[in-house]
Write a protein that holds these residues in place. Structure first.
Motif, PDB file in Angstrom:
ATOM      1  N   CYS A 116       0.625  -1.280  -0.159  1.00 54.28           N
ATOM      2  CA  CYS A 116      -0.102   0.030  -0.052  1.00 54.28           C
ATOM      3  C   CYS A 116       0.788   1.144   0.038  1.00 54.28           C
ATOM      4  O   CYS A 116       0.685   2.174  -0.821  1.00 54.28           O
ATOM      5  CB  CYS A 116      -0.926   0.085   1.143  1.00 54.28           C
ATOM      6  N   ASN A 117       1.901   1.399   0.785  1.00 56.36           N
ATOM      7  CA  ASN A 117       2.809   2.339   0.940  1.00 56.36           C
ATOM      8  C   ASN A 117       3.433   2.732  -0.551  1.00 56.36           C
ATOM      9  O   ASN A 117       3.587   3.773  -0.873  1.00 56.36           O
ATOM     10  CB  ASN A 117       3.849   2.456   1.937  1.00 56.36           C
ATOM     11  N   GLU A 118       3.749   1.574  -1.062  1.00 51.40           N
ATOM     12  CA  GLU A 118       4.447   1.815  -2.436  1.00 51.40           C
ATOM     13  C   GLU A 118       3.591   2.321  -3.646  1.00 51.40           C
ATOM     14  O   GLU A 118       3.759   3.284  -4.060  1.00 51.40           O
ATOM     15  CB  GLU A 118       5.033   0.461  -2.962  1.00 51.40           C
ATOM     16  N   MET A 119       2.101   1.744  -3.700  1.00 52.33           N
ATOM     17  CA  MET A 119       1.114   1.973  -4.333  1.00 52.33           C
ATOM     18  C   MET A 119       0.870   3.723  -4.251  1.00 52.33           C
ATOM     19  O   MET A 119       0.648   4.309  -5.154  1.00 52.33           O
ATOM     20  CB  MET A 119       0.036   1.223  -4.401  1.00 52.33           C
ATOM     21  N   TYR A 120       0.652   3.853  -2.771  1.00 54.04           N
ATOM     22  CA  TYR A 120       0.012   5.361  -2.553  1.00 54.04           C
ATOM     23  C   TYR A 120       1.286   6.264  -2.413  1.00 54.04           C
ATOM     24  O   TYR A 120       0.955   7.596  -2.200  1.00 54.04           O
ATOM     25  CB  TYR A 120      -0.708   5.464  -1.232  1.00 54.04           C
ATOM     26  N   ASP A 121       2.712   5.852  -2.518  1.00 56.54           N
ATOM     27  CA  ASP A 121       3.895   6.546  -2.133  1.00 56.54           C
ATOM     28  C   ASP A 121       3.715   7.184  -0.969  1.00 56.54           C
ATOM     29  O   ASP A 121       3.781   8.472  -0.897  1.00 56.54           O
ATOM     30  CB  ASP A 121       3.904   7.559  -3.222  1.00 56.54           C
ATOM     31  N   THR A 122       3.331   6.562   0.164  1.00 60.89           N
ATOM     32  CA  THR A 122       3.274   7.187   1.426  1.00 60.89           C
ATOM     33  C   THR A 122       4.145   6.294   2.460  1.00 60.89           C
ATOM     34  O   THR A 122       3.689   5.680   3.379  1.00 60.89           O
ATOM     35  CB  THR A 122       1.612   6.791   2.075  1.00 60.89           C
ATOM     36  N   PRO A 123       5.564   6.389   2.150  1.00 62.83           N
ATOM     37  CA  PRO A 123       6.435   5.612   2.935  1.00 62.83           C
ATOM     38  C   PRO A 123       6.372   5.843   4.452  1.00 62.83           C
ATOM     39  O   PRO A 123       6.172   7.037   4.827  1.00 62.83           O
ATOM     40  CB  PRO A 123       7.852   6.265   2.473  1.00 62.83           C
ATOM     41  N   GLY A 124       6.439   4.837   5.243  1.00 57.77           N
ATOM     42  CA  GLY A 124       6.375   4.750   6.673  1.00 57.77           C
ATOM     43  C   GLY A 124       4.981   4.775   7.277  1.00 57.77           C
ATOM     44  O   GLY A 124       4.680   4.952   8.492  1.00 57.77           O
ATOM     45  N   LYS A 125       3.701   5.047   6.360  1.00 59.94           N
ATOM     46  CA  LYS A 125       2.526   5.141   6.853  1.00 59.94           C
ATOM     47  C   LYS A 125       2.025   3.887   7.624  1.00 59.94           C
ATOM     48  O   LYS A 125       2.333   2.910   7.085  1.00 59.94           O
ATOM     49  CB  LYS A 125       1.443   5.389   5.689  1.00 59.94           C
ATOM     50  N   VAL A 126       1.353   3.895   8.472  1.00 59.00           N
ATOM     51  CA  VAL A 126       0.938   2.911   9.442  1.00 59.00           C
ATOM     52  C   VAL A 126      -0.432   2.549   8.895  1.00 59.00           C
ATOM     53  O   VAL A 126      -1.356   3.408   8.806  1.00 59.00           O
ATOM     54  CB  VAL A 126       1.142   3.110  11.072  1.00 59.00           C
ATOM     55  N   TRP A 127      -0.847   1.426   8.433  1.00 56.55           N
ATOM     56  CA  TRP A 127      -2.163   1.000   7.804  1.00 56.55           C
ATOM     57  C   TRP A 127      -2.885   0.280   8.867  1.00 56.55           C
ATOM     58  O   TRP A 127      -4.206   0.245   8.769  1.00 56.55           O
ATOM     59  CB  TRP A 127      -2.091   0.143   6.562  1.00 56.55           C
ATOM     60  N   PHE A 128      -2.428  -0.401   9.830  1.00 56.85           N
ATOM     61  CA  PHE A 128      -3.110  -1.451  10.849  1.00 56.85           C
ATOM     62  C   PHE A 128      -2.539  -0.995  12.199  1.00 56.85           C
ATOM     63  O   PHE A 128      -1.583  -0.535  12.501  1.00 56.85           O
ATOM     64  CB  PHE A 128      -2.941  -2.837  10.657  1.00 56.85           C
ATOM     65  N   GLN A 129      -3.480  -1.218  13.077  1.00 55.62           N
ATOM     66  CA  GLN A 129      -3.389  -1.028  14.440  1.00 55.62           C
ATOM     67  C   GLN A 129      -2.281  -2.229  14.871  1.00 55.62           C
ATOM     68  O   GLN A 129      -2.064  -3.164  14.167  1.00 55.62           O
ATOM     69  CB  GLN A 129      -4.627  -1.444  15.508  1.00 55.62           C
ATOM     70  N   THR A 130      -1.535  -2.036  15.943  1.00 57.18           N
ATOM     71  CA  THR A 130      -0.506  -2.795  16.279  1.00 57.18           C
ATOM     72  C   THR A 130      -0.931  -4.246  16.453  1.00 57.18           C
ATOM     73  O   THR A 130      -0.218  -5.126  15.995  1.00 57.18           O
ATOM     74  CB  THR A 130       0.211  -2.215  17.545  1.00 57.18           C
ATOM     75  N   SER A 131      -1.915  -4.443  17.190  1.00 60.35           N
ATOM     76  CA  SER A 131      -2.417  -6.000  17.501  1.00 60.35           C
ATOM     77  C   SER A 131      -3.354  -6.262  16.681  1.00 60.35           C
ATOM     78  O   SER A 131      -3.748  -5.601  15.644  1.00 60.35           O
ATOM     79  CB  SER A 131      -2.796  -5.781  19.057  1.00 60.35           C
ATOM     80  N   PHE A 132      -4.195  -7.294  17.140  1.00 63.80           N
ATOM     81  CA  PHE A 132      -5.355  -7.621  16.616  1.00 63.80           C
ATOM     82  C   PHE A 132      -6.206  -8.551  17.443  1.00 63.80           C
ATOM     83  O   PHE A 132      -5.823  -8.818  18.749  1.00 63.80           O
ATOM     84  CB  PHE A 132      -5.053  -8.619  15.413  1.00 63.80           C
ATOM     85  N   TYR A 133      -7.488  -8.697  17.227  1.00 63.70           N
ATOM     86  CA  TYR A 133      -8.275  -9.657  18.136  1.00 63.70           C
ATOM     87  C   TYR A 133      -8.498 -10.898  17.525  1.00 63.70           C
ATOM     88  O   TYR A 133      -8.204 -11.266  16.350  1.00 63.70           O
ATOM     89  CB  TYR A 133      -9.738  -8.943  18.101  1.00 63.70           C
ATOM     90  N   ASP A 134      -8.872 -11.667  18.378  1.00 60.33           N
ATOM     91  CA  ASP A 134      -8.800 -13.324  17.875  1.00 60.33           C
ATOM     92  C   ASP A 134      -9.889 -13.688  18.743  1.00 60.33           C
ATOM     93  O   ASP A 134      -9.960 -13.619  20.070  1.00 60.33           O
ATOM     94  CB  ASP A 134      -7.442 -13.916  17.722  1.00 60.33           C
ATOM     95  N   GLU A 135     -10.223 -14.916  18.419  1.00 55.50           N
ATOM     96  CA  GLU A 135     -11.201 -16.105  19.010  1.00 55.50           C
ATOM     97  C   GLU A 135     -10.875 -17.259  18.558  1.00 55.50           C
ATOM     98  O   GLU A 135     -10.659 -17.473  17.150  1.00 55.50           O
ATOM     99  CB  GLU A 135     -12.504 -15.726  18.732  1.00 55.50           C
ATOM    100  N   VAL A 136     -10.602 -18.361  19.331  1.00 54.80           N
ATOM    101  CA  VAL A 136     -10.215 -19.535  19.050  1.00 54.80           C
ATOM    102  C   VAL A 136     -11.764 -20.325  18.857  1.00 54.80           C
ATOM    103  O   VAL A 136     -12.504 -20.314  19.809  1.00 54.80           O
ATOM    104  CB  VAL A 136      -9.508 -20.565  20.124  1.00 54.80           C
TER     105      VAL A 136
END
Length: 163
Positions: A116-136
């Motif tokens: 995404c950063n290559e396509m949008y030319d946004t080096p260093g942009k953070v696209w996702f939150q650090t963690s994630f939620y899960d359920e087994v």
């Protein structure tokens, strides 16, 4: 000083075990960057229109099956600001330690972010939150409920945004 992060994973659970995992990955800052939800052909559905970033996310999500022979993507939906996915880890005889669910999600987020950063030319942009939620998903009932939740998510989004 930053607040102490809560660790959302189950303590003492081996996330490399074969099984089904419902994972929710949120966009950074809850940005609506992955898709748009538009009314479907009938009043009981919403149709997803992926953005370019959402299309990259879908491509990288589905590519996990080629990257890891033991991973299957059973069901997913790419919402405007988050992704729901059921990941199935298959049993596999190997002597090599294989990536677990957190490692698989890290790979997905890293590759998607880079593309995404290559396509949008946004080096260093953070696209996702650090963690994630899960359920087994431990049984068929939990699996079916999760499947239904993913199916109904676009309509819920539409109904929420109409108010």
């Amino acid at each position: 000083m930053k607040p102490e992060r809560k660790h959302p994973r189950l303590k003492n659970y081996d996330y490399s075990l074969p099984g089904y995992y419902h994972v929710t990955i949120c966009a950074a800052d809850a940005s609506v960057s992955l898709s748009r939800i538009v009314p479907g052909n009938d009043a009981s559905s919403g149709q997803i229109r992926l953005t370019r970033a959402g299309a990259i996310a879908r491509e990288q999500l589905l590519a996990l099956e080629q990257r890891y022979s033991y991973v299957r993507i059973d069901k997913y939906v790419i919402m405007p600001d988050h992704i729901h996915v059921i990941i199935r880890l298959m049993a596999e005889e190997t002597q090599v330690k294989r990536p677990d669910v957190p490692g698989i999600v890290r790979t997905f987020k890293s590759l998607t972010t880079r593309m995404c950063n290559e396509m949008y030319d946004t080096p260093g942009k953070v696209w996702f939150q650090t963690s994630f939620y899960d359920e087994v998903l431990r049984n068929e009932k939990a699996y079916q409920e999760c499947w239904r939740y993913i199916d109904e998510n676009p309509l819920k989004w539409l109904l929420k945004t109409k108010t």
